[in-house]
Every structure is written in structure tokens, then in C-alpha cells.
Design a protein around this motif. Sequence first.
Motif, PDB file in Angstrom:
ATOM      1  N   ALA A   1       0.820  -1.209   0.000  1.00  0.00           N
ATOM      2  CA  ALA A   1       0.000   0.000   0.000  1.00  0.00           C
ATOM      3  C   ALA A   1       0.853   1.258   0.000  1.00  0.00           C
ATOM      4  O   ALA A   1       0.559   2.230  -0.706  1.00  0.00           O
ATOM      5  CB  ALA A   1      -0.927  -0.001   1.210  1.00  0.00           C
ATOM      6  N   VAL A   2       1.937   1.253   0.786  1.00  0.00           N
ATOM      7  CA  VAL A   2       2.737   2.474   0.871  1.00  0.00           C
ATOM      8  C   VAL A   2       3.534   2.703  -0.414  1.00  0.00           C
ATOM      9  O   VAL A   2       3.676   3.843  -0.876  1.00  0.00           O
ATOM     10  CB  VAL A   2       3.648   2.444   2.125  1.00  0.00           C
ATOM     11  CG1 VAL A   2       4.845   1.539   1.947  1.00  0.00           C
ATOM     12  CG2 VAL A   2       4.094   3.852   2.491  1.00  0.00           C
ATOM     13  N   VAL A   3       4.016   1.632  -1.042  1.00  0.00           N
ATOM     14  CA  VAL A   3       4.711   1.789  -2.318  1.00  0.00           C
ATOM     15  C   VAL A   3       3.733   2.264  -3.397  1.00  0.00           C
ATOM     16  O   VAL A   3       4.056   3.155  -4.205  1.00  0.00           O
ATOM     17  CB  VAL A   3       5.397   0.472  -2.735  1.00  0.00           C
ATOM     18  CG1 VAL A   3       5.877   0.534  -4.192  1.00  0.00           C
ATOM     19  CG2 VAL A   3       6.581   0.173  -1.815  1.00  0.00           C
ATOM     20  N   GLU A   4       2.537   1.692  -3.414  1.00  0.00           N
ATOM     21  CA  GLU A   4       1.538   2.106  -4.399  1.00  0.00           C
ATOM     22  C   GLU A   4       1.174   3.581  -4.241  1.00  0.00           C
ATOM     23  O   GLU A   4       1.067   4.316  -5.232  1.00  0.00           O
ATOM     24  CB  GLU A   4       0.277   1.251  -4.273  1.00  0.00           C
ATOM     25  CG  GLU A   4       0.432  -0.155  -4.813  1.00  0.00           C
ATOM     26  CD  GLU A   4      -0.804  -1.016  -4.597  1.00  0.00           C
ATOM     27  OE1 GLU A   4      -0.840  -2.127  -5.141  1.00  0.00           O
ATOM     28  OE2 GLU A   4      -1.729  -0.565  -3.871  1.00  0.00           O
ATOM     29  N   THR A   5       0.981   4.033  -2.991  1.00  0.00           N
ATOM     30  CA  THR A   5       0.559   5.418  -2.809  1.00  0.00           C
ATOM     31  C   THR A   5       1.679   6.396  -3.133  1.00  0.00           C
ATOM     32  O   THR A   5       1.430   7.478  -3.675  1.00  0.00           O
ATOM     33  CB  THR A   5       0.011   5.645  -1.388  1.00  0.00           C
ATOM     34  OG1 THR A   5      -0.777   6.843  -1.381  1.00  0.00           O
ATOM     35  CG2 THR A   5       1.112   5.774  -0.342  1.00  0.00           C
ATOM     36  N   VAL A   6       2.942   6.047  -2.845  1.00  0.00           N
ATOM     37  CA  VAL A   6       4.047   6.927  -3.234  1.00  0.00           C
ATOM     38  C   VAL A   6       4.143   6.995  -4.759  1.00  0.00           C
ATOM     39  O   VAL A   6       4.326   8.076  -5.337  1.00  0.00           O
ATOM     40  CB  VAL A   6       5.377   6.465  -2.620  1.00  0.00           C
ATOM     41  CG1 VAL A   6       6.545   7.287  -3.173  1.00  0.00           C
ATOM     42  CG2 VAL A   6       5.337   6.591  -1.096  1.00  0.00           C
ATOM     43  N   ALA A   7       4.002   5.851  -5.428  1.00  0.00           N
ATOM     44  CA  ALA A   7       4.062   5.838  -6.890  1.00  0.00           C
ATOM     45  C   ALA A   7       2.936   6.677  -7.496  1.00  0.00           C
ATOM     46  O   ALA A   7       3.174   7.526  -8.376  1.00  0.00           O
ATOM     47  CB  ALA A   7       3.980   4.401  -7.407  1.00  0.00           C
ATOM     48  N   GLU A   8       1.706   6.450  -7.024  1.00  0.00           N
ATOM     49  CA  GLU A   8       0.561   7.172  -7.573  1.00  0.00           C
ATOM     50  C   GLU A   8       0.656   8.666  -7.289  1.00  0.00           C
ATOM     51  O   GLU A   8       0.375   9.495  -8.153  1.00  0.00           O
ATOM     52  CB  GLU A   8      -0.733   6.605  -6.982  1.00  0.00           C
ATOM     53  CG  GLU A   8      -1.991   7.272  -7.511  1.00  0.00           C
ATOM     54  CD  GLU A   8      -3.258   6.661  -6.946  1.00  0.00           C
ATOM     55  OE1 GLU A   8      -4.339   7.254  -7.151  1.00  0.00           O
ATOM     56  OE2 GLU A   8      -3.177   5.593  -6.296  1.00  0.00           O
ATOM     57  N   ASN A   9       1.071   9.015  -6.071  1.00  0.00           N
ATOM     58  CA  ASN A   9       1.125  10.426  -5.707  1.00  0.00           C
ATOM     59  C   ASN A   9       2.341  11.147  -6.267  1.00  0.00           C
ATOM     60  O   ASN A   9       2.395  12.379  -6.233  1.00  0.00           O
ATOM     61  CB  ASN A   9       1.060  10.570  -4.188  1.00  0.00           C
ATOM     62  CG  ASN A   9      -0.364  10.424  -3.668  1.00  0.00           C
ATOM     63  OD1 ASN A   9      -1.177  11.316  -3.819  1.00  0.00           O
ATOM     64  ND2 ASN A   9      -0.660   9.274  -3.097  1.00  0.00           N
ATOM     65  N   THR A  10       3.314  10.411  -6.782  1.00  0.00           N
ATOM     66  CA  THR A  10       4.373  11.068  -7.545  1.00  0.00           C
ATOM     67  C   THR A  10       3.764  11.762  -8.758  1.00  0.00           C
ATOM     68  O   THR A  10       4.181  12.861  -9.139  1.00  0.00           O
ATOM     69  CB  THR A  10       5.441  10.055  -7.989  1.00  0.00           C
ATOM     70  OG1 THR A  10       6.019   9.444  -6.826  1.00  0.00           O
ATOM     71  CG2 THR A  10       6.538  10.723  -8.798  1.00  0.00           C
ATOM     72  N   ALA A  11       2.743  11.129  -9.335  1.00  0.00           N
ATOM     73  CA  ALA A  11       2.016  11.760 -10.433  1.00  0.00           C
ATOM     74  C   ALA A  11       1.067  12.829  -9.919  1.00  0.00           C
ATOM     75  O   ALA A  11       1.139  14.001 -10.316  1.00  0.00           O
ATOM     76  CB  ALA A  11       1.256  10.707 -11.233  1.00  0.00           C
ATOM     77  N   ASP A  12       0.165  12.445  -9.007  1.00  0.00           N
ATOM     78  CA  ASP A  12      -0.900  13.352  -8.571  1.00  0.00           C
ATOM     79  C   ASP A  12      -0.393  14.543  -7.768  1.00  0.00           C
ATOM     80  O   ASP A  12      -0.962  15.639  -7.867  1.00  0.00           O
ATOM     81  CB  ASP A  12      -1.916  12.590  -7.713  1.00  0.00           C
ATOM     82  CG  ASP A  12      -2.630  11.495  -8.493  1.00  0.00           C
ATOM     83  OD1 ASP A  12      -2.494  11.454  -9.729  1.00  0.00           O
ATOM     84  OD2 ASP A  12      -3.324  10.679  -7.855  1.00  0.00           O
ATOM     85  N   GLY A  13       0.639  14.325  -6.950  1.00  0.00           N
ATOM     86  CA  GLY A  13       1.059  15.360  -6.026  1.00  0.00           C
ATOM     87  C   GLY A  13       2.323  16.107  -6.412  1.00  0.00           C
ATOM     88  O   GLY A  13       2.684  17.078  -5.733  1.00  0.00           O
ATOM     89  N   ILE A  14       2.990  15.659  -7.477  1.00  0.00           N
ATOM     90  CA  ILE A  14       4.243  16.318  -7.867  1.00  0.00           C
ATOM     91  C   ILE A  14       4.253  16.666  -9.351  1.00  0.00           C
ATOM     92  O   ILE A  14       4.319  17.835  -9.730  1.00  0.00           O
ATOM     93  CB  ILE A  14       5.457  15.427  -7.529  1.00  0.00           C
ATOM     94  CG1 ILE A  14       5.467  15.066  -6.034  1.00  0.00           C
ATOM     95  CG2 ILE A  14       6.762  16.134  -7.916  1.00  0.00           C
ATOM     96  CD1 ILE A  14       6.466  13.998  -5.665  1.00  0.00           C
ATOM     97  N   VAL A  15       4.183  15.648 -10.203  1.00  0.00           N
ATOM     98  CA  VAL A  15       4.306  15.893 -11.643  1.00  0.00           C
ATOM     99  C   VAL A  15       3.118  16.693 -12.176  1.00  0.00           C
ATOM    100  O   VAL A  15       3.291  17.658 -12.926  1.00  0.00           O
ATOM    101  CB  VAL A  15       4.481  14.565 -12.405  1.00  0.00           C
ATOM    102  CG1 VAL A  15       4.457  14.804 -13.915  1.00  0.00           C
ATOM    103  CG2 VAL A  15       5.792  13.886 -11.996  1.00  0.00           C
TER     104      VAL A  15
END
Length: 323
Positions: A143-157
Motif C-alpha cells: 500500500a505504501v509503495v503504491e501510494t508513493v508511486a501514484e502520488n508522484t504523479a498526482d502530487g508532484i508531476v
Amino acid sequence: MTPAEPAVLILALALDLALGDPRRLPHPVVLIGRLIAFLESSLRKITRHERAAGIGLLLLTVGTSAATVWLALNGLTILGPLAGLLGAAYVSYTCLAARSLHRESALVADALMAGDREAARRNLSHIVGRDTHDLSDADIWRAVVETVAENTADGIVSPLFWLTLGGPVAGIAFKAVSTLDSMVGYKNERYLRLGWASARMDDLLNFLPARLTALLMIMASPLTGLSWRNAARITLRDRRNHPSPNSGHPEAAAAGALGVRLGGTASYGGTPSWKEPIGDPLLPLDGRAYRSMIRLMYATTLLMAAICIAAAWALKGFHVPQL
């Protein structure tokens, strides 16, 4: 809306990487959240047509947020160019989440590595939408790896993408849509119709950035000692193995780079949900995978930052206001 000043992007990125969320300062997203709660309550009283109310909620939230920032920044600019630049940098900074994503996910990882599964579950519940009360160690790492991966898009890029194209006004408009999606974009009885417009707009605004994130992760993989070939292979193979039209792209790139398998069963509000597997289980999901994911997130952020600053420089030229 006008393209961002390169100096504004540089300051915003520096502030985010150094400080994370400004917890002791006014945060626009908190104010947007309060606005959404007020508008939802008001619109439900005005009309029983939930889809119409949802469209109104989207338009009023985004319009009010963007107009407020536009008026505030124009007011600051009247005081002087430096005041305008600092105001724009602050608003842009609050749109980014790299340091905060690291900090909040580290609370989960640190607790789990210390053997405190209950604390890890509790901390995880603050950054994911799934049920966390009965997750195993492996499920928590996933779960934590998935949320960091997804939020790299949503929250940064994604925020950097919109900030570069349209400056702080576009950035805050994107954050308004993102906040709407996180508050009313659920597929349950309460929000299925009211949140439909916000969820679809969030999908639209993240469409290009999500795919750009996957490409950047592939490019960043060798910079962090990970496999770009496997990242590219898994992205091409598994990017559609996700219910979201966008989340599968960064998750697939991350899974391939890390050599892990994501997806599987998760529970939301007590209802099990199955996601097709993403990636191959070449390596275990553990602290090593999490640390690699954080390095990949930062490398992706820096690549995107370089692209955005260069694009802003080309669009407007580098300008430092006269003091």
C-alpha cells in the motif's frame, strides 16, 4: 492564466523540498476543503438533482479558488514585483507534495520496521483510502509503495505540469479539482452522482501528467540504481491493469523499476476490491523496496523540475524583479 516564471518554480520547489507542508501557515488546500464542505451542504439543500449539484460544486470550487488566488496575487503585485513573486512562489509551493509524501510515508515505514504494526496501520490510514485495520506487513508495504508511486504523479508531476503552463492560478485550480476528487470522488451511495463531475475532471487533468510520470520514472531508474528496461517493459505490459485510467501508469513504471508486484485485493469501507497484478515479484515488498521508491520519487521530481524550469525559461525568460 499565464505561464509560470522560472524564478517562481525554483523557489516553490526549493521550499517544498526543504519544508514540506507549511503546517503553521495558512494552507490553500485546507481552505479549499472547507469551501467544498460548505458548498456540498448548501447545494444538497438547494437541489435534489445530484449530478447538477456536482457540476455546480466543481465550477464553484474551482472558480472561487482560482479567482481568489488571481485577486490576491494581483494585489501583491501592486505592492511591488517582489511581493508578487513571493506570493506566487508561496501559492505554487503549497501545490507540491514531494517532501510531505516522503515524510508521511516514512511514518508508516519506520513503524513497520520497528515492529509496530498497529502504528504502521494507523499512519497508513492517513495517506490511503483503503481499510488498514487488518493489513499484514506485506499488504502495508504494498500500500505504501503504491501510494508513493501514484502520488508522484498526482502530487508532484501534475501540479508542476499545470503550474508551468498556467502559473499559480492554474496550479491552485488543479489542486481544487484534486481536493474535490479526494473528498467527493468516491463510488459509494453518497457521492456516486454528486462526485461524478469532479472525478472525471480529475481524470482529465491527470491524463497527460500520469503518462509523463511513467516516462520520467523510466528515465530516472538508472539514476537510482534501478532497472529502466524492466520499468519500460512492465509499463507497456501492465499500465492498464488498474481501475483508474491514470494510476496504472506510474504504478507500473515503479513496479517494474523496483522488481515488485503491486495490485491484488484491498478493502474500501468494508467492501473487497480486486486490482489486476502490476509487475512481477522478482524482489520482496519490504523496506528496501520502499527506500528505492522514495529515491525514484525524488529523481522523478528533479527530472520534471528541470523540464519545467527549462520550459518556463523558454516561454517567458528568466526574470528577477527589481527590488
